[in-house]
Design an enzyme around this catalytic site. Structure first.
Site, mmCIF file in Angstrom:
data_model
loop_
_atom_site.group_PDB
_atom_site.id
_atom_site.type_symbol
_atom_site.label_atom_id
_atom_site.label_comp_id
_atom_site.label_asym_id
_atom_site.label_seq_id
_atom_site.Cartn_x
_atom_site.Cartn_y
_atom_site.Cartn_z
ATOM 1 N N CYS A 269 -50.500 -11.705 67.545
ATOM 2 C CA CYS A 269 -50.427 -10.449 66.577
ATOM 3 C C CYS A 269 -49.735 -9.361 67.204
ATOM 4 O O CYS A 269 -48.763 -8.764 66.873
ATOM 5 C CB CYS A 269 -51.645 -10.271 65.986
ATOM 6 S SG CYS A 269 -52.672 -9.347 67.088
ATOM 7 N N HIS A 378 -56.932 -6.511 65.226
ATOM 8 C CA HIS A 378 -55.528 -6.922 64.684
ATOM 9 C C HIS A 378 -54.492 -5.964 64.715
ATOM 10 O O HIS A 378 -54.937 -4.756 64.500
ATOM 11 C CB HIS A 378 -56.003 -7.483 63.460
ATOM 12 C CG HIS A 378 -54.531 -8.270 62.515
ATOM 13 N ND1 HIS A 378 -53.731 -9.195 63.455
ATOM 14 C CD2 HIS A 378 -53.793 -8.021 61.685
ATOM 15 C CE1 HIS A 378 -52.823 -9.498 62.798
ATOM 16 N NE2 HIS A 378 -52.730 -8.621 61.411
ATOM 17 N N ASP A 401 -47.008 -6.386 58.128
ATOM 18 C CA ASP A 401 -47.492 -7.348 59.060
ATOM 19 C C ASP A 401 -46.776 -8.471 59.309
ATOM 20 O O ASP A 401 -46.918 -9.499 58.445
ATOM 21 C CB ASP A 401 -49.064 -7.759 58.714
ATOM 22 C CG ASP A 401 -49.990 -8.344 59.581
ATOM 23 O OD1 ASP A 401 -49.494 -8.590 60.658
ATOM 24 O OD2 ASP A 401 -51.095 -8.378 59.373
#
Length: 729
Positions: A269, A378, A401
């Site tokens: 991520c 995250h 994202d």
């Protein structure tokens, strides 16, 4: 009758124009300009001279393989009396003569990309057009100059990892102005499936930062296309590089480019987000030994107890986060979109859009596997732009994202969605508002399943969406931006947002009887290599004696959610608590036990399960702790000057009670190491308590404040750090 100018040759004045348009860090060997801002071209006439009102010159600006005026990818215009920054226009600013100074301006909503500009019948020039956050008419306009320095021009930054109790700043080299990176960013746009299907329509869409942001979000991962990064969250990293060892985006982007657009292995991520902001990956490094080391670490994970494996469902997914984010940011900045990397601690992954994370545990407190989870942290990116597709009031920061989690309109991408829409509970707004809202606001329901088939609710205090963080403007400190996503907990505004989002679980959430209270506490000195205690603290707030059972567990944890082997366990069947009594139950964590299980994230997951024999009530407390690495010290030798060789002495002490093997130092930095990773492997091992030391030489190419990223890798210890260096002219 107007007389056409007979052009012999021209000068694009690249150094002047690129400096004026703040693109000179890309180089001054070609013309790179920003839309809505005039640039200068010098024309030398073959014969005759320019005469106002008599001489004429026609222009045609084109971009893409199928330019058309209908799609806005072709513009025809002539000379005008004054420059018009609202559309394509041109004006001659020099007096009559055989040399003509021409000022040309693109429309502030023109598609970005590679352009050809035809002047009359004989001149044809090429240039690159970018978004212009300095132009008030551009959709990405940002007023604050210091913010523009940070979110567009800064080539390095800080990404926050660790835990919400102990945020750890990690340096990252975005390198968006390094040689070749801009061309790679444009190639990413050209390789996206929408462009391959309909290049004319796709190039037209590049006028819109909303469209470009969605394309980049999808192209960072390779799930649906020829994306940049291959995400991997379990198993070994054979055939690639562990996501933990990237420290910049440049080499990642270069690898993708030179390997015929094959995905770079591997990302997670924060890497995805950082690459989206800019990019870097290196060839001349000690990555293969590093990858081999991590293969052995990962193989140890396969022997984890089933309890530890099931608990992994609500810990971290960091490696994906790392890759996608760090890729997207440099690309966005290279194209001219202001953006930043954001870290959300205790980030929820809601798979069924009910804004609730459902978790189940067995009678022993072990989690029963589920797709829904809470990551330790995250990362995603925020981009600055207007939202004319929404009602007024939702311009500004938009969350995107690039980590492939759930599909959006059939593709693995997410956003952009306005931060204000998340804060106000406007879940019908484009794009993917429910998913992002759940990441920071989801409720958590934990249920215990018993052998006889009955279930009971478990009381837990874990809240999602903690300490949402980004790098501060102009300094390396952490800025808490939680208030941009959420109203204060318990406020009337928060309740209104939950009503709008139909978040019934939050609205109807019952208040637990605080008769018994359970929390996990830790000390301040939790260094890797040391033995230390953690505590389950139980408080009896009732007027009667309580008899309880306490199970206190610990295990190694990776950022991507996989839990490792047991680091310590205690099961007390009869914990007796007098009225008002507080009991601190210690659990000793010894390096001899946790050292072999620890991953490169230095995370240990703690869980305490308390069972009240009288009321049959079950309470669960959880916490991730981060073990502190030793400081990596950097000493600059000599006076830092542009284009002058410089030395850096790097030292790190071995805090472990064992010898370090396969030791390797690496450095990189924008405008410091020529866009490469420089590595130095030590010829000897480093004993317990000894210092590892090396010296690097490099030549800065640009003046100003720069970050030198440094890292140390070995079979047992991996440390990252940085040194801010002011390079003089």
């Amino acid at each position: 009758m107007a007389e056409a100018l007979n052009i012999d040759r021209w000068n694009l004045e690249c150094e002047f124009n690129n400096t004026d348009h703040r693109t000179d860090l890309n180089g001054v060997d070609r013309l790179i300009v920003r839309r809505g801002q005039p640039f200068t071209i010098s024309l030398y006439l073959h014969s005759g001279s320019y005469h106002p009102g008599v001489s004429a010159l026609d222009f045609v600006a084109e971009t893409g393989p199928q330019p058309s005026e209908q799609h806005g990818t072709r513009a025809s215009f002539g000379l005008s009396a004054n420059i018009d920054t609202s559309r394509w226009s041109a004006v001659i600013t020099s007096p009559p003569g055989d040399m003509v100074t021409l000022s040309v301006c693109s429309a502030p909503d023109a598609p970005i990309g590679r352009y050809t500009l035809t002047l009359g019948q004989s001149a044809r020039i090429e240039f690159v057009l970018l978004f212009n956050p300095w132009c008030p008419a551009d959709a990405v306009y940002m007023e604050n100059e210091k913010s523009l320095e940070e979110y567009v021009l800064s080539q390095d930054g800080i990404i926050f990892r660790g835990s919400y109790k102990y945020p750890i700043p990690t340096p990252w080299n975005f390198g968006q102005f390094e040689s070749g990176i801009l061309d790679i960013c444009l190639k990413i746009l050209d390789m996206n499936p929408k462009c391959l299907r309909n290049p004319g329509k796709d190039c037209s869409g590049r006028r819109n930062p909303i469209y470009v942001s969605r394309v980049l979000s999808a192209m960072v991962n390779c799930n649906d296309d020829k994306g940049v990064l291959y995400g991997k969250w379990s198993g070994g990293y054979e055939g690639g590089v562990s996501p933990m060892f990237w420290s910049g985006s440049v080499e990642i982007l270069r690898n993708w480019d030179t390997q015929a657009c094959q995905p770079v292995r591997y990302g997670q991520c924060w890497v995805f987000a950082a690459v989206a902001c800019s990019s870097k990956i290196g060839y001349q490094t000690c990555f293969f030994p590093i990858s081999g080391k991590h293969t052995s670490i990962v193989s140890n994970r396969h022997s984890f107890a089933s309890y530890m494996e099931t608990l992994s469902q609500y810990t971290v997914h960091l490696s994906v986060i790392q890759c996608a984010v760090v890729y997207t940011l440099p690309v966005s900045r290279a194209l001219g979109i202001p953006c930043r990397v954001v870290t959300n601690y205790l980030s929820a992954h809601d798979t069924n859009s009910n804004l609730t994370i459902e978790r189940y545990i067995d009678e022993n407190g072990a989690l029963i596997q589920s797709r829904e989870m809470i990551w330790n942290y995250h990362c995603w990116i925020e981009s600055w732009m207007t939202r004319p597709d929404l009602k007024p009031g939702f311009n500004g920061w938009q969350a995107s994202d690039p980590t492939p989690q759930e599909k959006s309109e059939g593709v693995y991408c997410c956003g952009p969605v306005p931060l204000r829409a998340i804060k106000e509970g406007e879940l019908t707004f484009k794009y993917d508002a429910p998913f992002v809202f759940a990441e920071v606001n989801a409720d958590v329901n934990t249920v215990q399943k018993k052998k006889d088939g009955t279930t009971s609710k478990v009381r837990t205090t874990r809240e999602v969406g903690q300490k949402i963080s980004t790098k501060s403007v102009g300094r390396d400190g952490r800025e808490d931006i939680t208030h941009l996503y959420k109203y204060p907990e318990g406020s009337d505004e928060e309740r209104e947002a939950f009503k709008k989002a139909n978040h019934q679980n939050k609205l109807l959430q019952q208040q637990w009887n605080e008769g018994l209270h359970l929390v996990i506490k830790v000390g301040s000195d939790m260094r890797k290599g040391c033995d230390f205690d953690v505590f389950a603290v139980v408080t009896n707030n009732t007027q009667s004696q309580k008899m309880c059972r306490l199970m206190f567990r610990s295990c190694a944890s990776s950022y991507h959610g996989t839990l490792g082997g047991d680091c310590g366990f205690k099961d007390l069947l009869n914990v007796v608590l007098s009225p008002g009594e507080e009991r601190r139950v210690p659990l000793r964590l010894n390096y001899s036990k946790y050292g072999g299980e620890l991953t490169a994230d230095n995370l240990i997951f703690l869980s305490a399960l308390l069972f009240d024999y009288e009321t049959r009530e079950v309470m669960l407390a959880m916490r991730n702790i981060v073990l502190e690495d030793p400081e990596i010290k950097v000493r600059i030798l000599g006076e830092p000057k542009e284009n002058r060789k410089l030395a850096a002495e790097i030292t790190v002490n071995n805090p472990l009670p064992e010898t370090l093997e396969n030791c390797c130092f690496s450095i990189e930095g924008a405008n410091l190491t020529a866009g490469h990773v420089i590595s130095e492997r030590l010829n000897s091992s480093v004993g317990a308590g000894e210092a590892a030391k090396t010296k690097f030489y490099f030549t800065p190419t640009h003046y100003g404040l720069r970050k030198l990223m440094v890292s140390f890798d070995s079979n047992k210890l991996c440390v990252k750090g940085y040194k801010n260096v002011i390079i003089g002219k």
